[in-house]
Design an enzyme around this catalytic site. Structure first.
Site, PDB file in Angstrom:
ATOM      1  N   ASP A 313     -26.067  -1.652  -9.373  1.00  0.00           N
ATOM      2  CA  ASP A 313     -26.542  -0.283  -9.247  1.00  0.00           C
ATOM      3  C   ASP A 313     -25.879   0.569 -10.331  1.00  0.00           C
ATOM      4  OD1 ASP A 313     -27.866   1.875  -7.614  1.00  0.00           O
ATOM      5  OD2 ASP A 313     -25.788   2.542  -7.489  1.00  0.00           O
ATOM      6  N   GLU A 350     -29.201  -1.538 -13.585  1.00  0.00           N
ATOM      7  CA  GLU A 350     -29.760  -0.290 -14.083  1.00  0.00           C
ATOM      8  C   GLU A 350     -28.898   0.202 -15.243  1.00  0.00           C
ATOM      9  OE1 GLU A 350     -31.613   2.134 -10.425  1.00  0.00           O
ATOM     10  OE2 GLU A 350     -29.478   1.745 -10.218  1.00  0.00           O
TER      11      GLU A 350
END
Length: 718
Positions: A313, A350
């Site tokens: 993340d 990400e």
């Protein structure tokens, strides 16, 4: 307390900074906390904190105590755990990833015992509807199941008896465009059992709310049983990890790291305040011990739980050196010594570049601009935006390559036809870069007639191509964030677009992602026209808006207006769409989309040309036709050649994939194909979609005929 009475021989090693307690009596399964005295800047005094262990491997209910367990204890493993084989994976580029939330998977699956719905154990019910679905995907070519966060989460009450869930029988009584459903869900969302889980509490313990018993080691056994069961049906397991922030800092009850060493584990601004650009308390993995915590945690998940991949993340908030340290540590794991092959573990994340780390202000961060050469995958927002149109932060009706731009503009489109065509051709160039692995150095002819590399093609002022190897590319069109693929199509398609045509738009998007070089990534339900009733951020929207239906009867469209806080400005537009019965899919449409997804999995698996291993291979074997200023708008033509050195066991001499976004058929004639032996791929020649079966190739004149809103693949056998 019992443990404290027995800890007598405590020693500190100044060379390593490690404290050790020796000569303890048997203390397996004992609960404990640390008593820490530390100066806290915020309070201006020395505080005495009772804190759980940041390195916890087991916990009591709701994480109030850490627990001593031996993860090597055979009692904590399901039968056959040590010998269950991994599904084969020859290279990272063979991966196809399906992102799923543990609770979504089974909460509404009535073929799972009620007590096991929403838990790890649901994955061990091989005869359930959900497991039949996953097994069918694995048989077709899916390789990895990506689980949204399953580490210990701060925002879910693990005591099921204390949770309060909405009455779904009541919710079903309201109209599809009613605000009542969201009012009821919103009133209970801090007390129910649903959250995406991006709220780390303890990084290296399975979340207790997904266990049938959250108190102690049952969660360890059940998590392992889940991994084992998924491996047995042919799927590897990826964990979504969130080392970039913690749920809390300072003296908060959910703060662990900051109550042990205040001000060290978190990234601070110039005034000493904790940075929160990730939405929560940002960690500082550029600090040695925070990096060590991350690496040690990942090694535990890999060794003790046999996890096959990690999705990071907000990976751009870590430094490149952090990610390389992770890669090196995992690569050192061997089957002989550790029971796992660390080199087969995939890494992606990400790689967004924002906040206090933007522009490498805190060191070389793991953003897209730095990811090339690491072997670590990064999500491709260029590919997503070209397919959908616009971006997640602008006008939701802005159209893209597959959503009707130029051919069927919607009511929000104000540009001239020529301006729309220019935008469509630019989107097509972004997609070509993505189909070629989003490689920085891949060269092709762009819409303006120049021959540029992927890095020279511009995406909002930035290089479109940023990878140096296909495994660094993660193409996608939807994920848990933002609207589902089906919901965004509902928003963007022109008002007169039929439901059948909207399904074709969905399938075309799937085809482009599936046949791109790299690691294709899909949100669970992309294959089932999944809807969240247009909720664009369903992280805490409850089970009602996040429902998955593996009976294939419904897709969850039209279950009420989504939560007010995130969506109210769009409610008038949403209400009009949600109330239209012509836009509600039935089982026929859902099954058609499911069949298409599985067919494309088989197509990808059938040829190594869709799974090239290196940038050099891509440049040598992949090319595009129908490029430049005179191209047929809306038609991308990708050619893949099995040229020298030939790929071993490759059944095809060449493959031609054509993606037609126009609502009408398009005809492409190319001299290079004259006399070729191309025919429609065997999977598509018998497709459940009668339209794709109409795709034709005429070898006499080298001409392809591609129906509207269709992806067709032609192959020439060796």
């Amino acid at each position: 307390a019992a443990l404290a009475l027995h800890v007598r021989r405590v020693g500190f090693d100044p060379a390593t900074g490690v404290w050790r307690a020796r000569g303890l009596p048997p203390c397996n399964l004992w609960y404990y906390r640390y008593a820490v005295e530390a100066f806290v800047r915020a309070t201006g005094r020395v505080e005495r904190n009772l804190v759980t262990d940041p390195y916890s491997v087991s916990l009591s209910t709701n994480s109030t105590r850490s627990q001593i367990v031996d993860l090597a204890d055979k009692e904590l493993a399901p039968a056959g755990w040590a010998t269950t084989p991994k599904p084969p994976l020859a290279a990272p580029e063979d991966s196809v990833i399906y992102e799923l939330h543990v609770r979504d998977f089974s909460l509404h699956d009535h073929t799972v015992p009620e007590v096991e719905r929403g838990t790890y154990k649901a994955f061990t019910r091989l005869n359930s509807n959900g497991m039949h679905h996953l097994e069918a995907l694995a048989e077709a070519g899916l390789t990895h199941l990506h689980l949204l966060p399953v580490f210990d989460i701060a925002t879910i009450d693990e005591d099921r008896a204390r949770r309060v869930e909405p009455d779904e029988a009541l919710l079903q009584t309201f109209p599809p465009d009613s605000p009542r459903q969201q009012e009821i869900v919103d009133a209970l969302r801090t007390r129910d059992g649903f959250n995406w889980g991006y709220d780390p509490y303890h990084y290296t313990v399975p979340e207790g709310s997904y266990a049938t018993d959250p108190d102690g080691p049952a969660r360890i056994v059940e998590f392992r049983a889940m991994v084992q069961s998924l491996n047995r049906i042919g799927l590897r397991v990826v964990l979504d990890v969130v080392y970039n922030h913690t749920h809390a800092s300072g003296q908060s009850a959910h703060s662990v790291l900051d109550r042990i060493v205040p001000g060290y584990y978190h990234r601070l601004d110039a005034d000493g305040r904790v940075e929160t650009s990730t939405c929560c308390a940002n960690t500082a993995t550029e600090h040695a011990m925070m990096e060590k915590l991350m690496v040690d945690s990942l090694l535990t998940w890999a060794r003790a739980y046999k996890v096959d991949g990690f999705r990071f993340d907000l990976m751009g908030h870590h430094m490149v050196e952090n990610m390389l340290a992770v890669r090196a540590a995992l690569d050192a794991l061997t089957p002989e010594r550790d029971g796992v092959d660390g080199r087969a573990i995939i890494l992606y994340g990400e790689a967004w570049n924002f906040g206090e780390v933007v522009g490498d202000r805190r060191g070389r961060n793991a953003g897209q601009h730095n990811i090339g050469g690491t072997g670590i995958g990064a999500f491709n927002d260029r590919f997503r935006d070209a397919l959908r149109g616009g971006n997640p932060f602008g006008e939701p009706r802005e159209q893209g390559f597959i959503t009707g731009l130029y051919f069927e503009p919607n009511e929000a489109e104000q540009r001239s036809p020529e301006a729309q065509r220019r935008q469509l051709l630019e989107y097509a160039d972004w997609l070509r870069v993505g189909l070629a692995g989003n490689l920085r150095h891949f060269r092709f002819e762009t819409a303006d007639g120049r021959h540029l590399t992927g890095g020279e093609v511009r995406y909002n002022g930035h290089p479109a191509g940023y990878t140096l190897d296909p495994q660094e590319h993660v193409p996608y069109v939807s994920a848990h964030d933002n609207e589902t693929l089906f919901d965004i199509l509902q928003l963007k398609a022109a008002a007169g677009t039929s439901l059948a045509e909207r399904v074709r738009l969905n399938n075309l998007a799937i085809s482009l992602v599936m046949l791109a070089q790299g690691l294709p990534f899909f949100h669970a339900g992309d294959d089932l026209l999944r809807s969240k009733s247009m909720d664009r951020n369903s992280f805490d929207s409850g089970d009602w808006f996040n429902k998955l239906d593996f009976t294939y009867e419904t897709n969850n469209w039209g279950v009420g207006l989504p939560l007010r806080a995130e969506n109210e400005a769009r409610w008038p537009l949403m209400a009009r769409l949600l109330a239209d019965p012509a836009l509600r899919p039935g089982s026929a449409e859902i099954l058609a989309a499911a069949a298409h997804f599985r067919e494309l999995l088989r197509v990808r698996r059938s040829s190594r040309l869709f799974r090239l291993r290196t940038a050099a291979e891509v440049q040598r074997r992949l090319s595009f036709l129908n490029t430049g200023p005179g191209q047929l708008a809306g038609l991308i033509v990708m050619r893949l050649l099995n040229v020298e050195p030939e790929l071993r066991d490759e059944p095809y001499r060449q493959v031609v994939a054509l993606f037609n976004a126009a609502p009408h058929r398009q005809v492409l004639a190319a001299e290079v194909f004259r006399g070729g032996r191309l025919h429609l791929h065997p999977v598509l020649a018998t497709s459940a979609d009668p339209v794709v079966r109409q795709a034709r190739f005429d070898p006499v004149i080298g001409t392809f005929v591609i129906p509207g809103r269709t992806a067709a693949v032609f192959v020439e056998p060796e």
